[in-house]
Design a protein around this motif. Structure first.
Motif, mmCIF file in Angstrom:
data_model
loop_
_atom_site.group_PDB
_atom_site.id
_atom_site.type_symbol
_atom_site.label_atom_id
_atom_site.label_comp_id
_atom_site.label_asym_id
_atom_site.label_seq_id
_atom_site.Cartn_x
_atom_site.Cartn_y
_atom_site.Cartn_z
ATOM 1 N N THR A 518 3.677 2.514 22.936
ATOM 2 C CA THR A 518 4.029 0.729 23.142
ATOM 3 C C THR A 518 5.238 0.827 22.863
ATOM 4 O O THR A 518 6.090 2.001 22.073
ATOM 5 C CB THR A 518 2.827 0.356 22.400
ATOM 6 N N VAL A 519 5.430 -0.372 23.123
ATOM 7 C CA VAL A 519 6.945 -0.246 23.201
ATOM 8 C C VAL A 519 7.199 -2.142 22.794
ATOM 9 O O VAL A 519 6.255 -3.055 22.859
ATOM 10 C CB VAL A 519 7.905 -0.275 24.817
ATOM 11 N N ARG A 520 8.082 -2.229 21.208
ATOM 12 C CA ARG A 520 8.305 -3.043 20.981
ATOM 13 C C ARG A 520 10.175 -3.652 21.326
ATOM 14 O O ARG A 520 10.876 -2.507 20.890
ATOM 15 C CB ARG A 520 8.600 -3.386 19.744
ATOM 16 N N ASP A 521 10.303 -4.606 21.897
ATOM 17 C CA ASP A 521 11.339 -5.119 22.109
ATOM 18 C C ASP A 521 12.273 -6.100 21.070
ATOM 19 O O ASP A 521 12.110 -6.703 20.512
ATOM 20 C CB ASP A 521 12.176 -5.699 23.304
ATOM 21 N N LEU A 522 13.047 -5.079 19.902
ATOM 22 C CA LEU A 522 13.907 -5.949 19.152
ATOM 23 C C LEU A 522 14.281 -7.336 19.106
ATOM 24 O O LEU A 522 14.612 -8.133 17.906
ATOM 25 C CB LEU A 522 14.214 -4.553 18.071
ATOM 26 N N TRP A 523 15.223 -6.511 20.399
ATOM 27 C CA TRP A 523 16.156 -8.241 20.203
ATOM 28 C C TRP A 523 15.456 -8.914 21.036
ATOM 29 O O TRP A 523 15.493 -10.536 20.474
ATOM 30 C CB TRP A 523 17.438 -8.012 21.378
ATOM 31 N N ASN A 524 14.381 -9.502 22.020
ATOM 32 C CA ASN A 524 13.688 -10.061 22.663
ATOM 33 C C ASN A 524 12.910 -10.377 21.679
ATOM 34 O O ASN A 524 11.481 -11.818 21.634
ATOM 35 C CB ASN A 524 13.669 -9.811 24.122
ATOM 36 N N ARG A 525 12.256 -9.842 20.204
ATOM 37 C CA ARG A 525 11.274 -9.771 20.021
ATOM 38 C C ARG A 525 9.784 -9.856 20.641
ATOM 39 O O ARG A 525 8.890 -11.218 20.764
ATOM 40 C CB ARG A 525 11.121 -10.865 19.150
ATOM 41 N N LYS A 526 9.501 -9.305 21.798
ATOM 42 C CA LYS A 526 8.527 -8.873 22.676
ATOM 43 C C LYS A 526 7.764 -7.672 22.814
ATOM 44 O O LYS A 526 8.920 -6.707 22.814
ATOM 45 C CB LYS A 526 8.394 -10.042 23.828
ATOM 46 N N ASP A 527 6.556 -7.242 23.530
ATOM 47 C CA ASP A 527 6.107 -5.929 24.126
ATOM 48 C C ASP A 527 6.866 -5.819 25.607
ATOM 49 O O ASP A 527 5.555 -6.432 25.648
ATOM 50 C CB ASP A 527 4.831 -6.198 23.373
ATOM 51 N N PRO A 528 7.329 -4.855 26.243
ATOM 52 C CA PRO A 528 7.137 -5.052 27.649
ATOM 53 C C PRO A 528 6.288 -4.114 27.711
ATOM 54 O O PRO A 528 6.253 -4.483 29.312
ATOM 55 C CB PRO A 528 8.517 -3.883 27.727
ATOM 56 N N GLY A 529 5.157 -3.457 27.724
ATOM 57 C CA GLY A 529 3.916 -2.746 27.396
ATOM 58 C C GLY A 529 4.121 -1.533 27.577
ATOM 59 O O GLY A 529 5.125 -0.915 27.499
ATOM 60 N N PRO A 530 2.818 -0.519 27.944
ATOM 61 C CA PRO A 530 2.555 1.036 27.540
ATOM 62 C C PRO A 530 3.981 1.441 28.364
ATOM 63 O O PRO A 530 4.207 1.712 29.626
ATOM 64 C CB PRO A 530 1.717 1.213 28.223
ATOM 65 N N VAL A 545 19.702 -2.080 25.051
ATOM 66 C CA VAL A 545 18.436 -2.628 24.687
ATOM 67 C C VAL A 545 17.924 -1.549 23.027
ATOM 68 O O VAL A 545 18.748 -0.471 23.834
ATOM 69 C CB VAL A 545 16.954 -2.664 25.767
ATOM 70 N N LEU A 546 17.041 -2.483 22.648
ATOM 71 C CA LEU A 546 17.245 -1.940 21.573
ATOM 72 C C LEU A 546 15.655 -1.399 21.082
ATOM 73 O O LEU A 546 14.839 -3.181 21.399
ATOM 74 C CB LEU A 546 17.694 -1.883 20.415
ATOM 75 N N TYR A 547 14.584 -0.112 21.388
ATOM 76 C CA TYR A 547 13.254 -0.621 21.443
ATOM 77 C C TYR A 547 12.969 0.354 19.831
ATOM 78 O O TYR A 547 13.415 1.168 19.039
ATOM 79 C CB TYR A 547 12.535 0.054 22.447
ATOM 80 N N ARG A 548 11.958 -0.223 19.590
ATOM 81 C CA ARG A 548 10.191 0.914 18.416
ATOM 82 C C ARG A 548 9.417 1.253 19.385
ATOM 83 O O ARG A 548 8.512 0.389 20.084
ATOM 84 C CB ARG A 548 10.441 -0.244 17.306
ATOM 85 N N VAL A 549 9.273 2.298 19.284
ATOM 86 C CA VAL A 549 8.507 3.372 20.299
ATOM 87 C C VAL A 549 7.120 3.596 19.466
ATOM 88 O O VAL A 549 7.393 4.467 18.802
ATOM 89 C CB VAL A 549 8.493 3.964 21.666
ATOM 90 N N SER A 550 6.437 3.859 19.779
ATOM 91 C CA SER A 550 5.163 3.940 19.144
ATOM 92 C C SER A 550 4.171 4.884 19.983
ATOM 93 O O SER A 550 3.775 4.409 21.027
ATOM 94 C CB SER A 550 4.273 3.198 18.819
#
Length: 553
Positions: A518-530, A545-550
């Protein structure tokens, strides 16, 4: 227009006068720019600012070796500037001998204690990008109050006054040759009281430091390498606590190439270390928290002398080397942060080059020692040239800078005039999810830099998550270098320069992850999806783009 009433209770010892000088100024909210005198045979033209050069300490050996005259008062300068110049010529500003040393000497630090003082990259503000050499007390106070109100809660804490706070007529990005500086009997610099009235009674920055500390913030100053020329040529000042004098430790051939205030110091001479010890003892008495020492690239002996001098003060003063040369073991051992480029301004070519510079700093990055990509030139900058001058970086380029500085764990030192920030600029500085990348991530490294596509990755502490940054650096600046996977140079055909968004991906194998994620878009503060096999995005030209990937499981 606003009025600044600067009531300067300047003692006779300060000015060499018998009466108190009262100065009143009517000026815009930013300092007016005095007109420089025309160059003459006795007063050479000021060297341009910009503090360019990198290797060899931006000047190195072979610079001008003799004393420089004080320029005449500018004919069309403002009344206050003319008055100050007249006093400086008649004076000069000189503080008397300091009081006796305290009976209880400070406990010095061990040689590695300083690594505890900057466990994460420092975050703060520096006056250079917006005011050059010409900041005044009111401007400092306004930026302190802004940081307290808007940024402190997000981790920003340092307020640093940059170059020539000791020069009564400093005003822009140029320097007056031979300017009379405010100093004491031992050749140590003090703040110019006309510009910083709170310092007038004692010659100390402590009242301003006290105000900064009352806000829960920290106080920083810029300092040039070496010893003031006037302490050598005019005063032959005694080195505090020794039988030595300035002329016995000076190296007149080892001078800065872009600022004429200082001579170099021959660190092999008796009294040389003691001079630096005396300077930092004075700064520590002002409750200094951060020092940025300039013109140090290539001057290993003076870097080490400053490290020793700070440690002897017993005060934890974070040490910034500016510039520090390319990242290397010597600066990483002695400094808390070191600048890895020339002065960084709001140009795409400069930002593009920082990708390689930050990647080269990876082996030297760690708690207490940080490669520094330089100040963040957003918002209102160079306001000495125009009060409406704003950063030339596009919004996409600003996202790129903040993403690269964060995942590369560069110190975050904002350069714009904070009270003029707009909502977009403030949003860049207060996104806590992005700032966490800068302050908390580990094992930061470049994955690839190829065909104007760049990827960085870092670990999220205490989790299996990763931070991932993707950058589209096309169009590259003319002559831009190309790298390969892992940053190695690539001998490839010319790369098409595309100004459109491009698709960029980094495989999960390259990130050390198993899918899906799963991915979190840190700048837009939304989740693009798996995502299953790779982390991918369509990235704007010069954007990021800057993501947190889990991991999904």
């Amino acid at each position: 227009m606003k009025t600044k009433n600067l009531a300067l209770g300047l003692s006779a010892a300060l000015l060499g006068l018998t009466a108190t000088v009262m100065l009143a100024q009517t000026a815009p909210s930013t300092p007016t720019t005095p007109t420089q005198p025309a160059p003459t045979a006795d007063a050479p033209a000021a060297a341009p600012g910009g503090r360019g050069g990198f290797a060899g300490g931006r000047g190195g050996r072979g610079g001008p070796a003799g004393p420089l005259p004080v320029p005449a008062t500018p004919a069309s300068a403002s009344p206050v500037s003319a008055a100050v110049a007249a006093k400086a010529a008649a004076g000069p500003y000189t503080w008397p001998n300091p009081p006796a040393a305290p009976t209880i000497a400070p406990t010095p630090f061990a040689s590695t204690d300083h690594l505890k003082w900057a466990p994460t990259p420092p975050m703060g503000w520096n006056s250079w990008d917006c005011y050059g050499a010409g900041i005044w007390q009111d401007d400092v106070m306004a930026n302190i109050d802004y940081m307290d109100k808007n940024l402190k809660a997000h981790g920003w804490q340092y307020i640093t006054i940059d170059i020539q706070w000791y020069e009564p007529l400093a005003h822009t990005e140029t320097y007056r040759p031979g300017a009379a500086l405010v100093s004491d009997a031992n050749g140590r610099l003090h703040p110019a009281p006309n510009r910083f009235p709170l310092t007038a009674d004692t010659g100390s920055f402590k009242p301003i430091a006290d105000y900064i500390h009352s806000k829960g913030l920290k106080f920083g100053l810029h300092l040039m390498r070496g010893i003031p020329r006037q302490a050598v040529d005019r005063d032959n000042a005694p080195i505090l606590g020794t039988s030595y004098h300035a002329q016995e430790i000076v190296d007149r051939n080892n001078v800065c190439g872009w600022n004429n205030d200082m001579y170099g110091i021959d660190m092999s001479k008796p009294g040389a270390q003691e001079y630096y010890d005396s300077v930092f003892a004075l700064l520590a008495s002002w409750d200094l928290d951060f020092v940025k020492v300039d013109d140090l690239s290539g001057h290993a002996a003076e870097i080490e002398a400053i490290r020793k001098a700070i440690d002897k003060t017993g005060r934890p003063i974070v040490f910034s080397v500016s510039p520090g040369g390319r990242s290397n073991e010597q600066v990483a051992t002695n400094a808390n942060l070191w600048r890895i480029s020339n002065d960084f301004w709001d140009r795409w070519d400069a930002l593009y080059n920082q990708f390689g510079n930050l990647n080269a700093g990876t082996p030297f990055r760690g708690p207490g020692h940080w490669p520094d990509a330089d100040m963040i030139p957003f918002g209102h900058i160079k306001i000495w040239s125009s009060p409406t001058r704003v950063s030339s970086f596009t919004p996409d380029e600003q996202y790129t800078l903040m993403s690269l500085w964060s995942i590369g764990r560069s110190p975050l030192i904002y350069g714009g005039n904070m009270p003029q920030n707009d909502a977009f600029t403030l949003s860049l500085l207060t996104n806590d999810e992005v700032l966490a990348v800068n302050q908390k991530s580990t094992n930061n490294k470049q994955v690839f830099n190829q065909d104007n596509k760049v990827a960085w990755v870092a670990d999220v502490p205490d989790s299996k998550d990763k931070y991932v940054a993707l950058f589209n650096t096309s169009p590259a600046p003319a002559g831009g270098a190309r790298g390969g996977r892992g940053g190695a140079p690539a001998a490839a055909p010319a790369i098409p320069q595309i100004a459109d968004p491009v698709a960029i991906k980094v495989t999960l194998d390259e990130l050390g992850l198993k899918g899906p994620v799963t991915v979190r878009d840190l700048w837009n503060r939304k989740d693009p999806g798996p995502m299953t096999d790779a982390v991918a995005a369509t990235v704007n030209s010069h954007g990021a783009v800057l993501y947190r990937v889990s991991p999904a499981q």
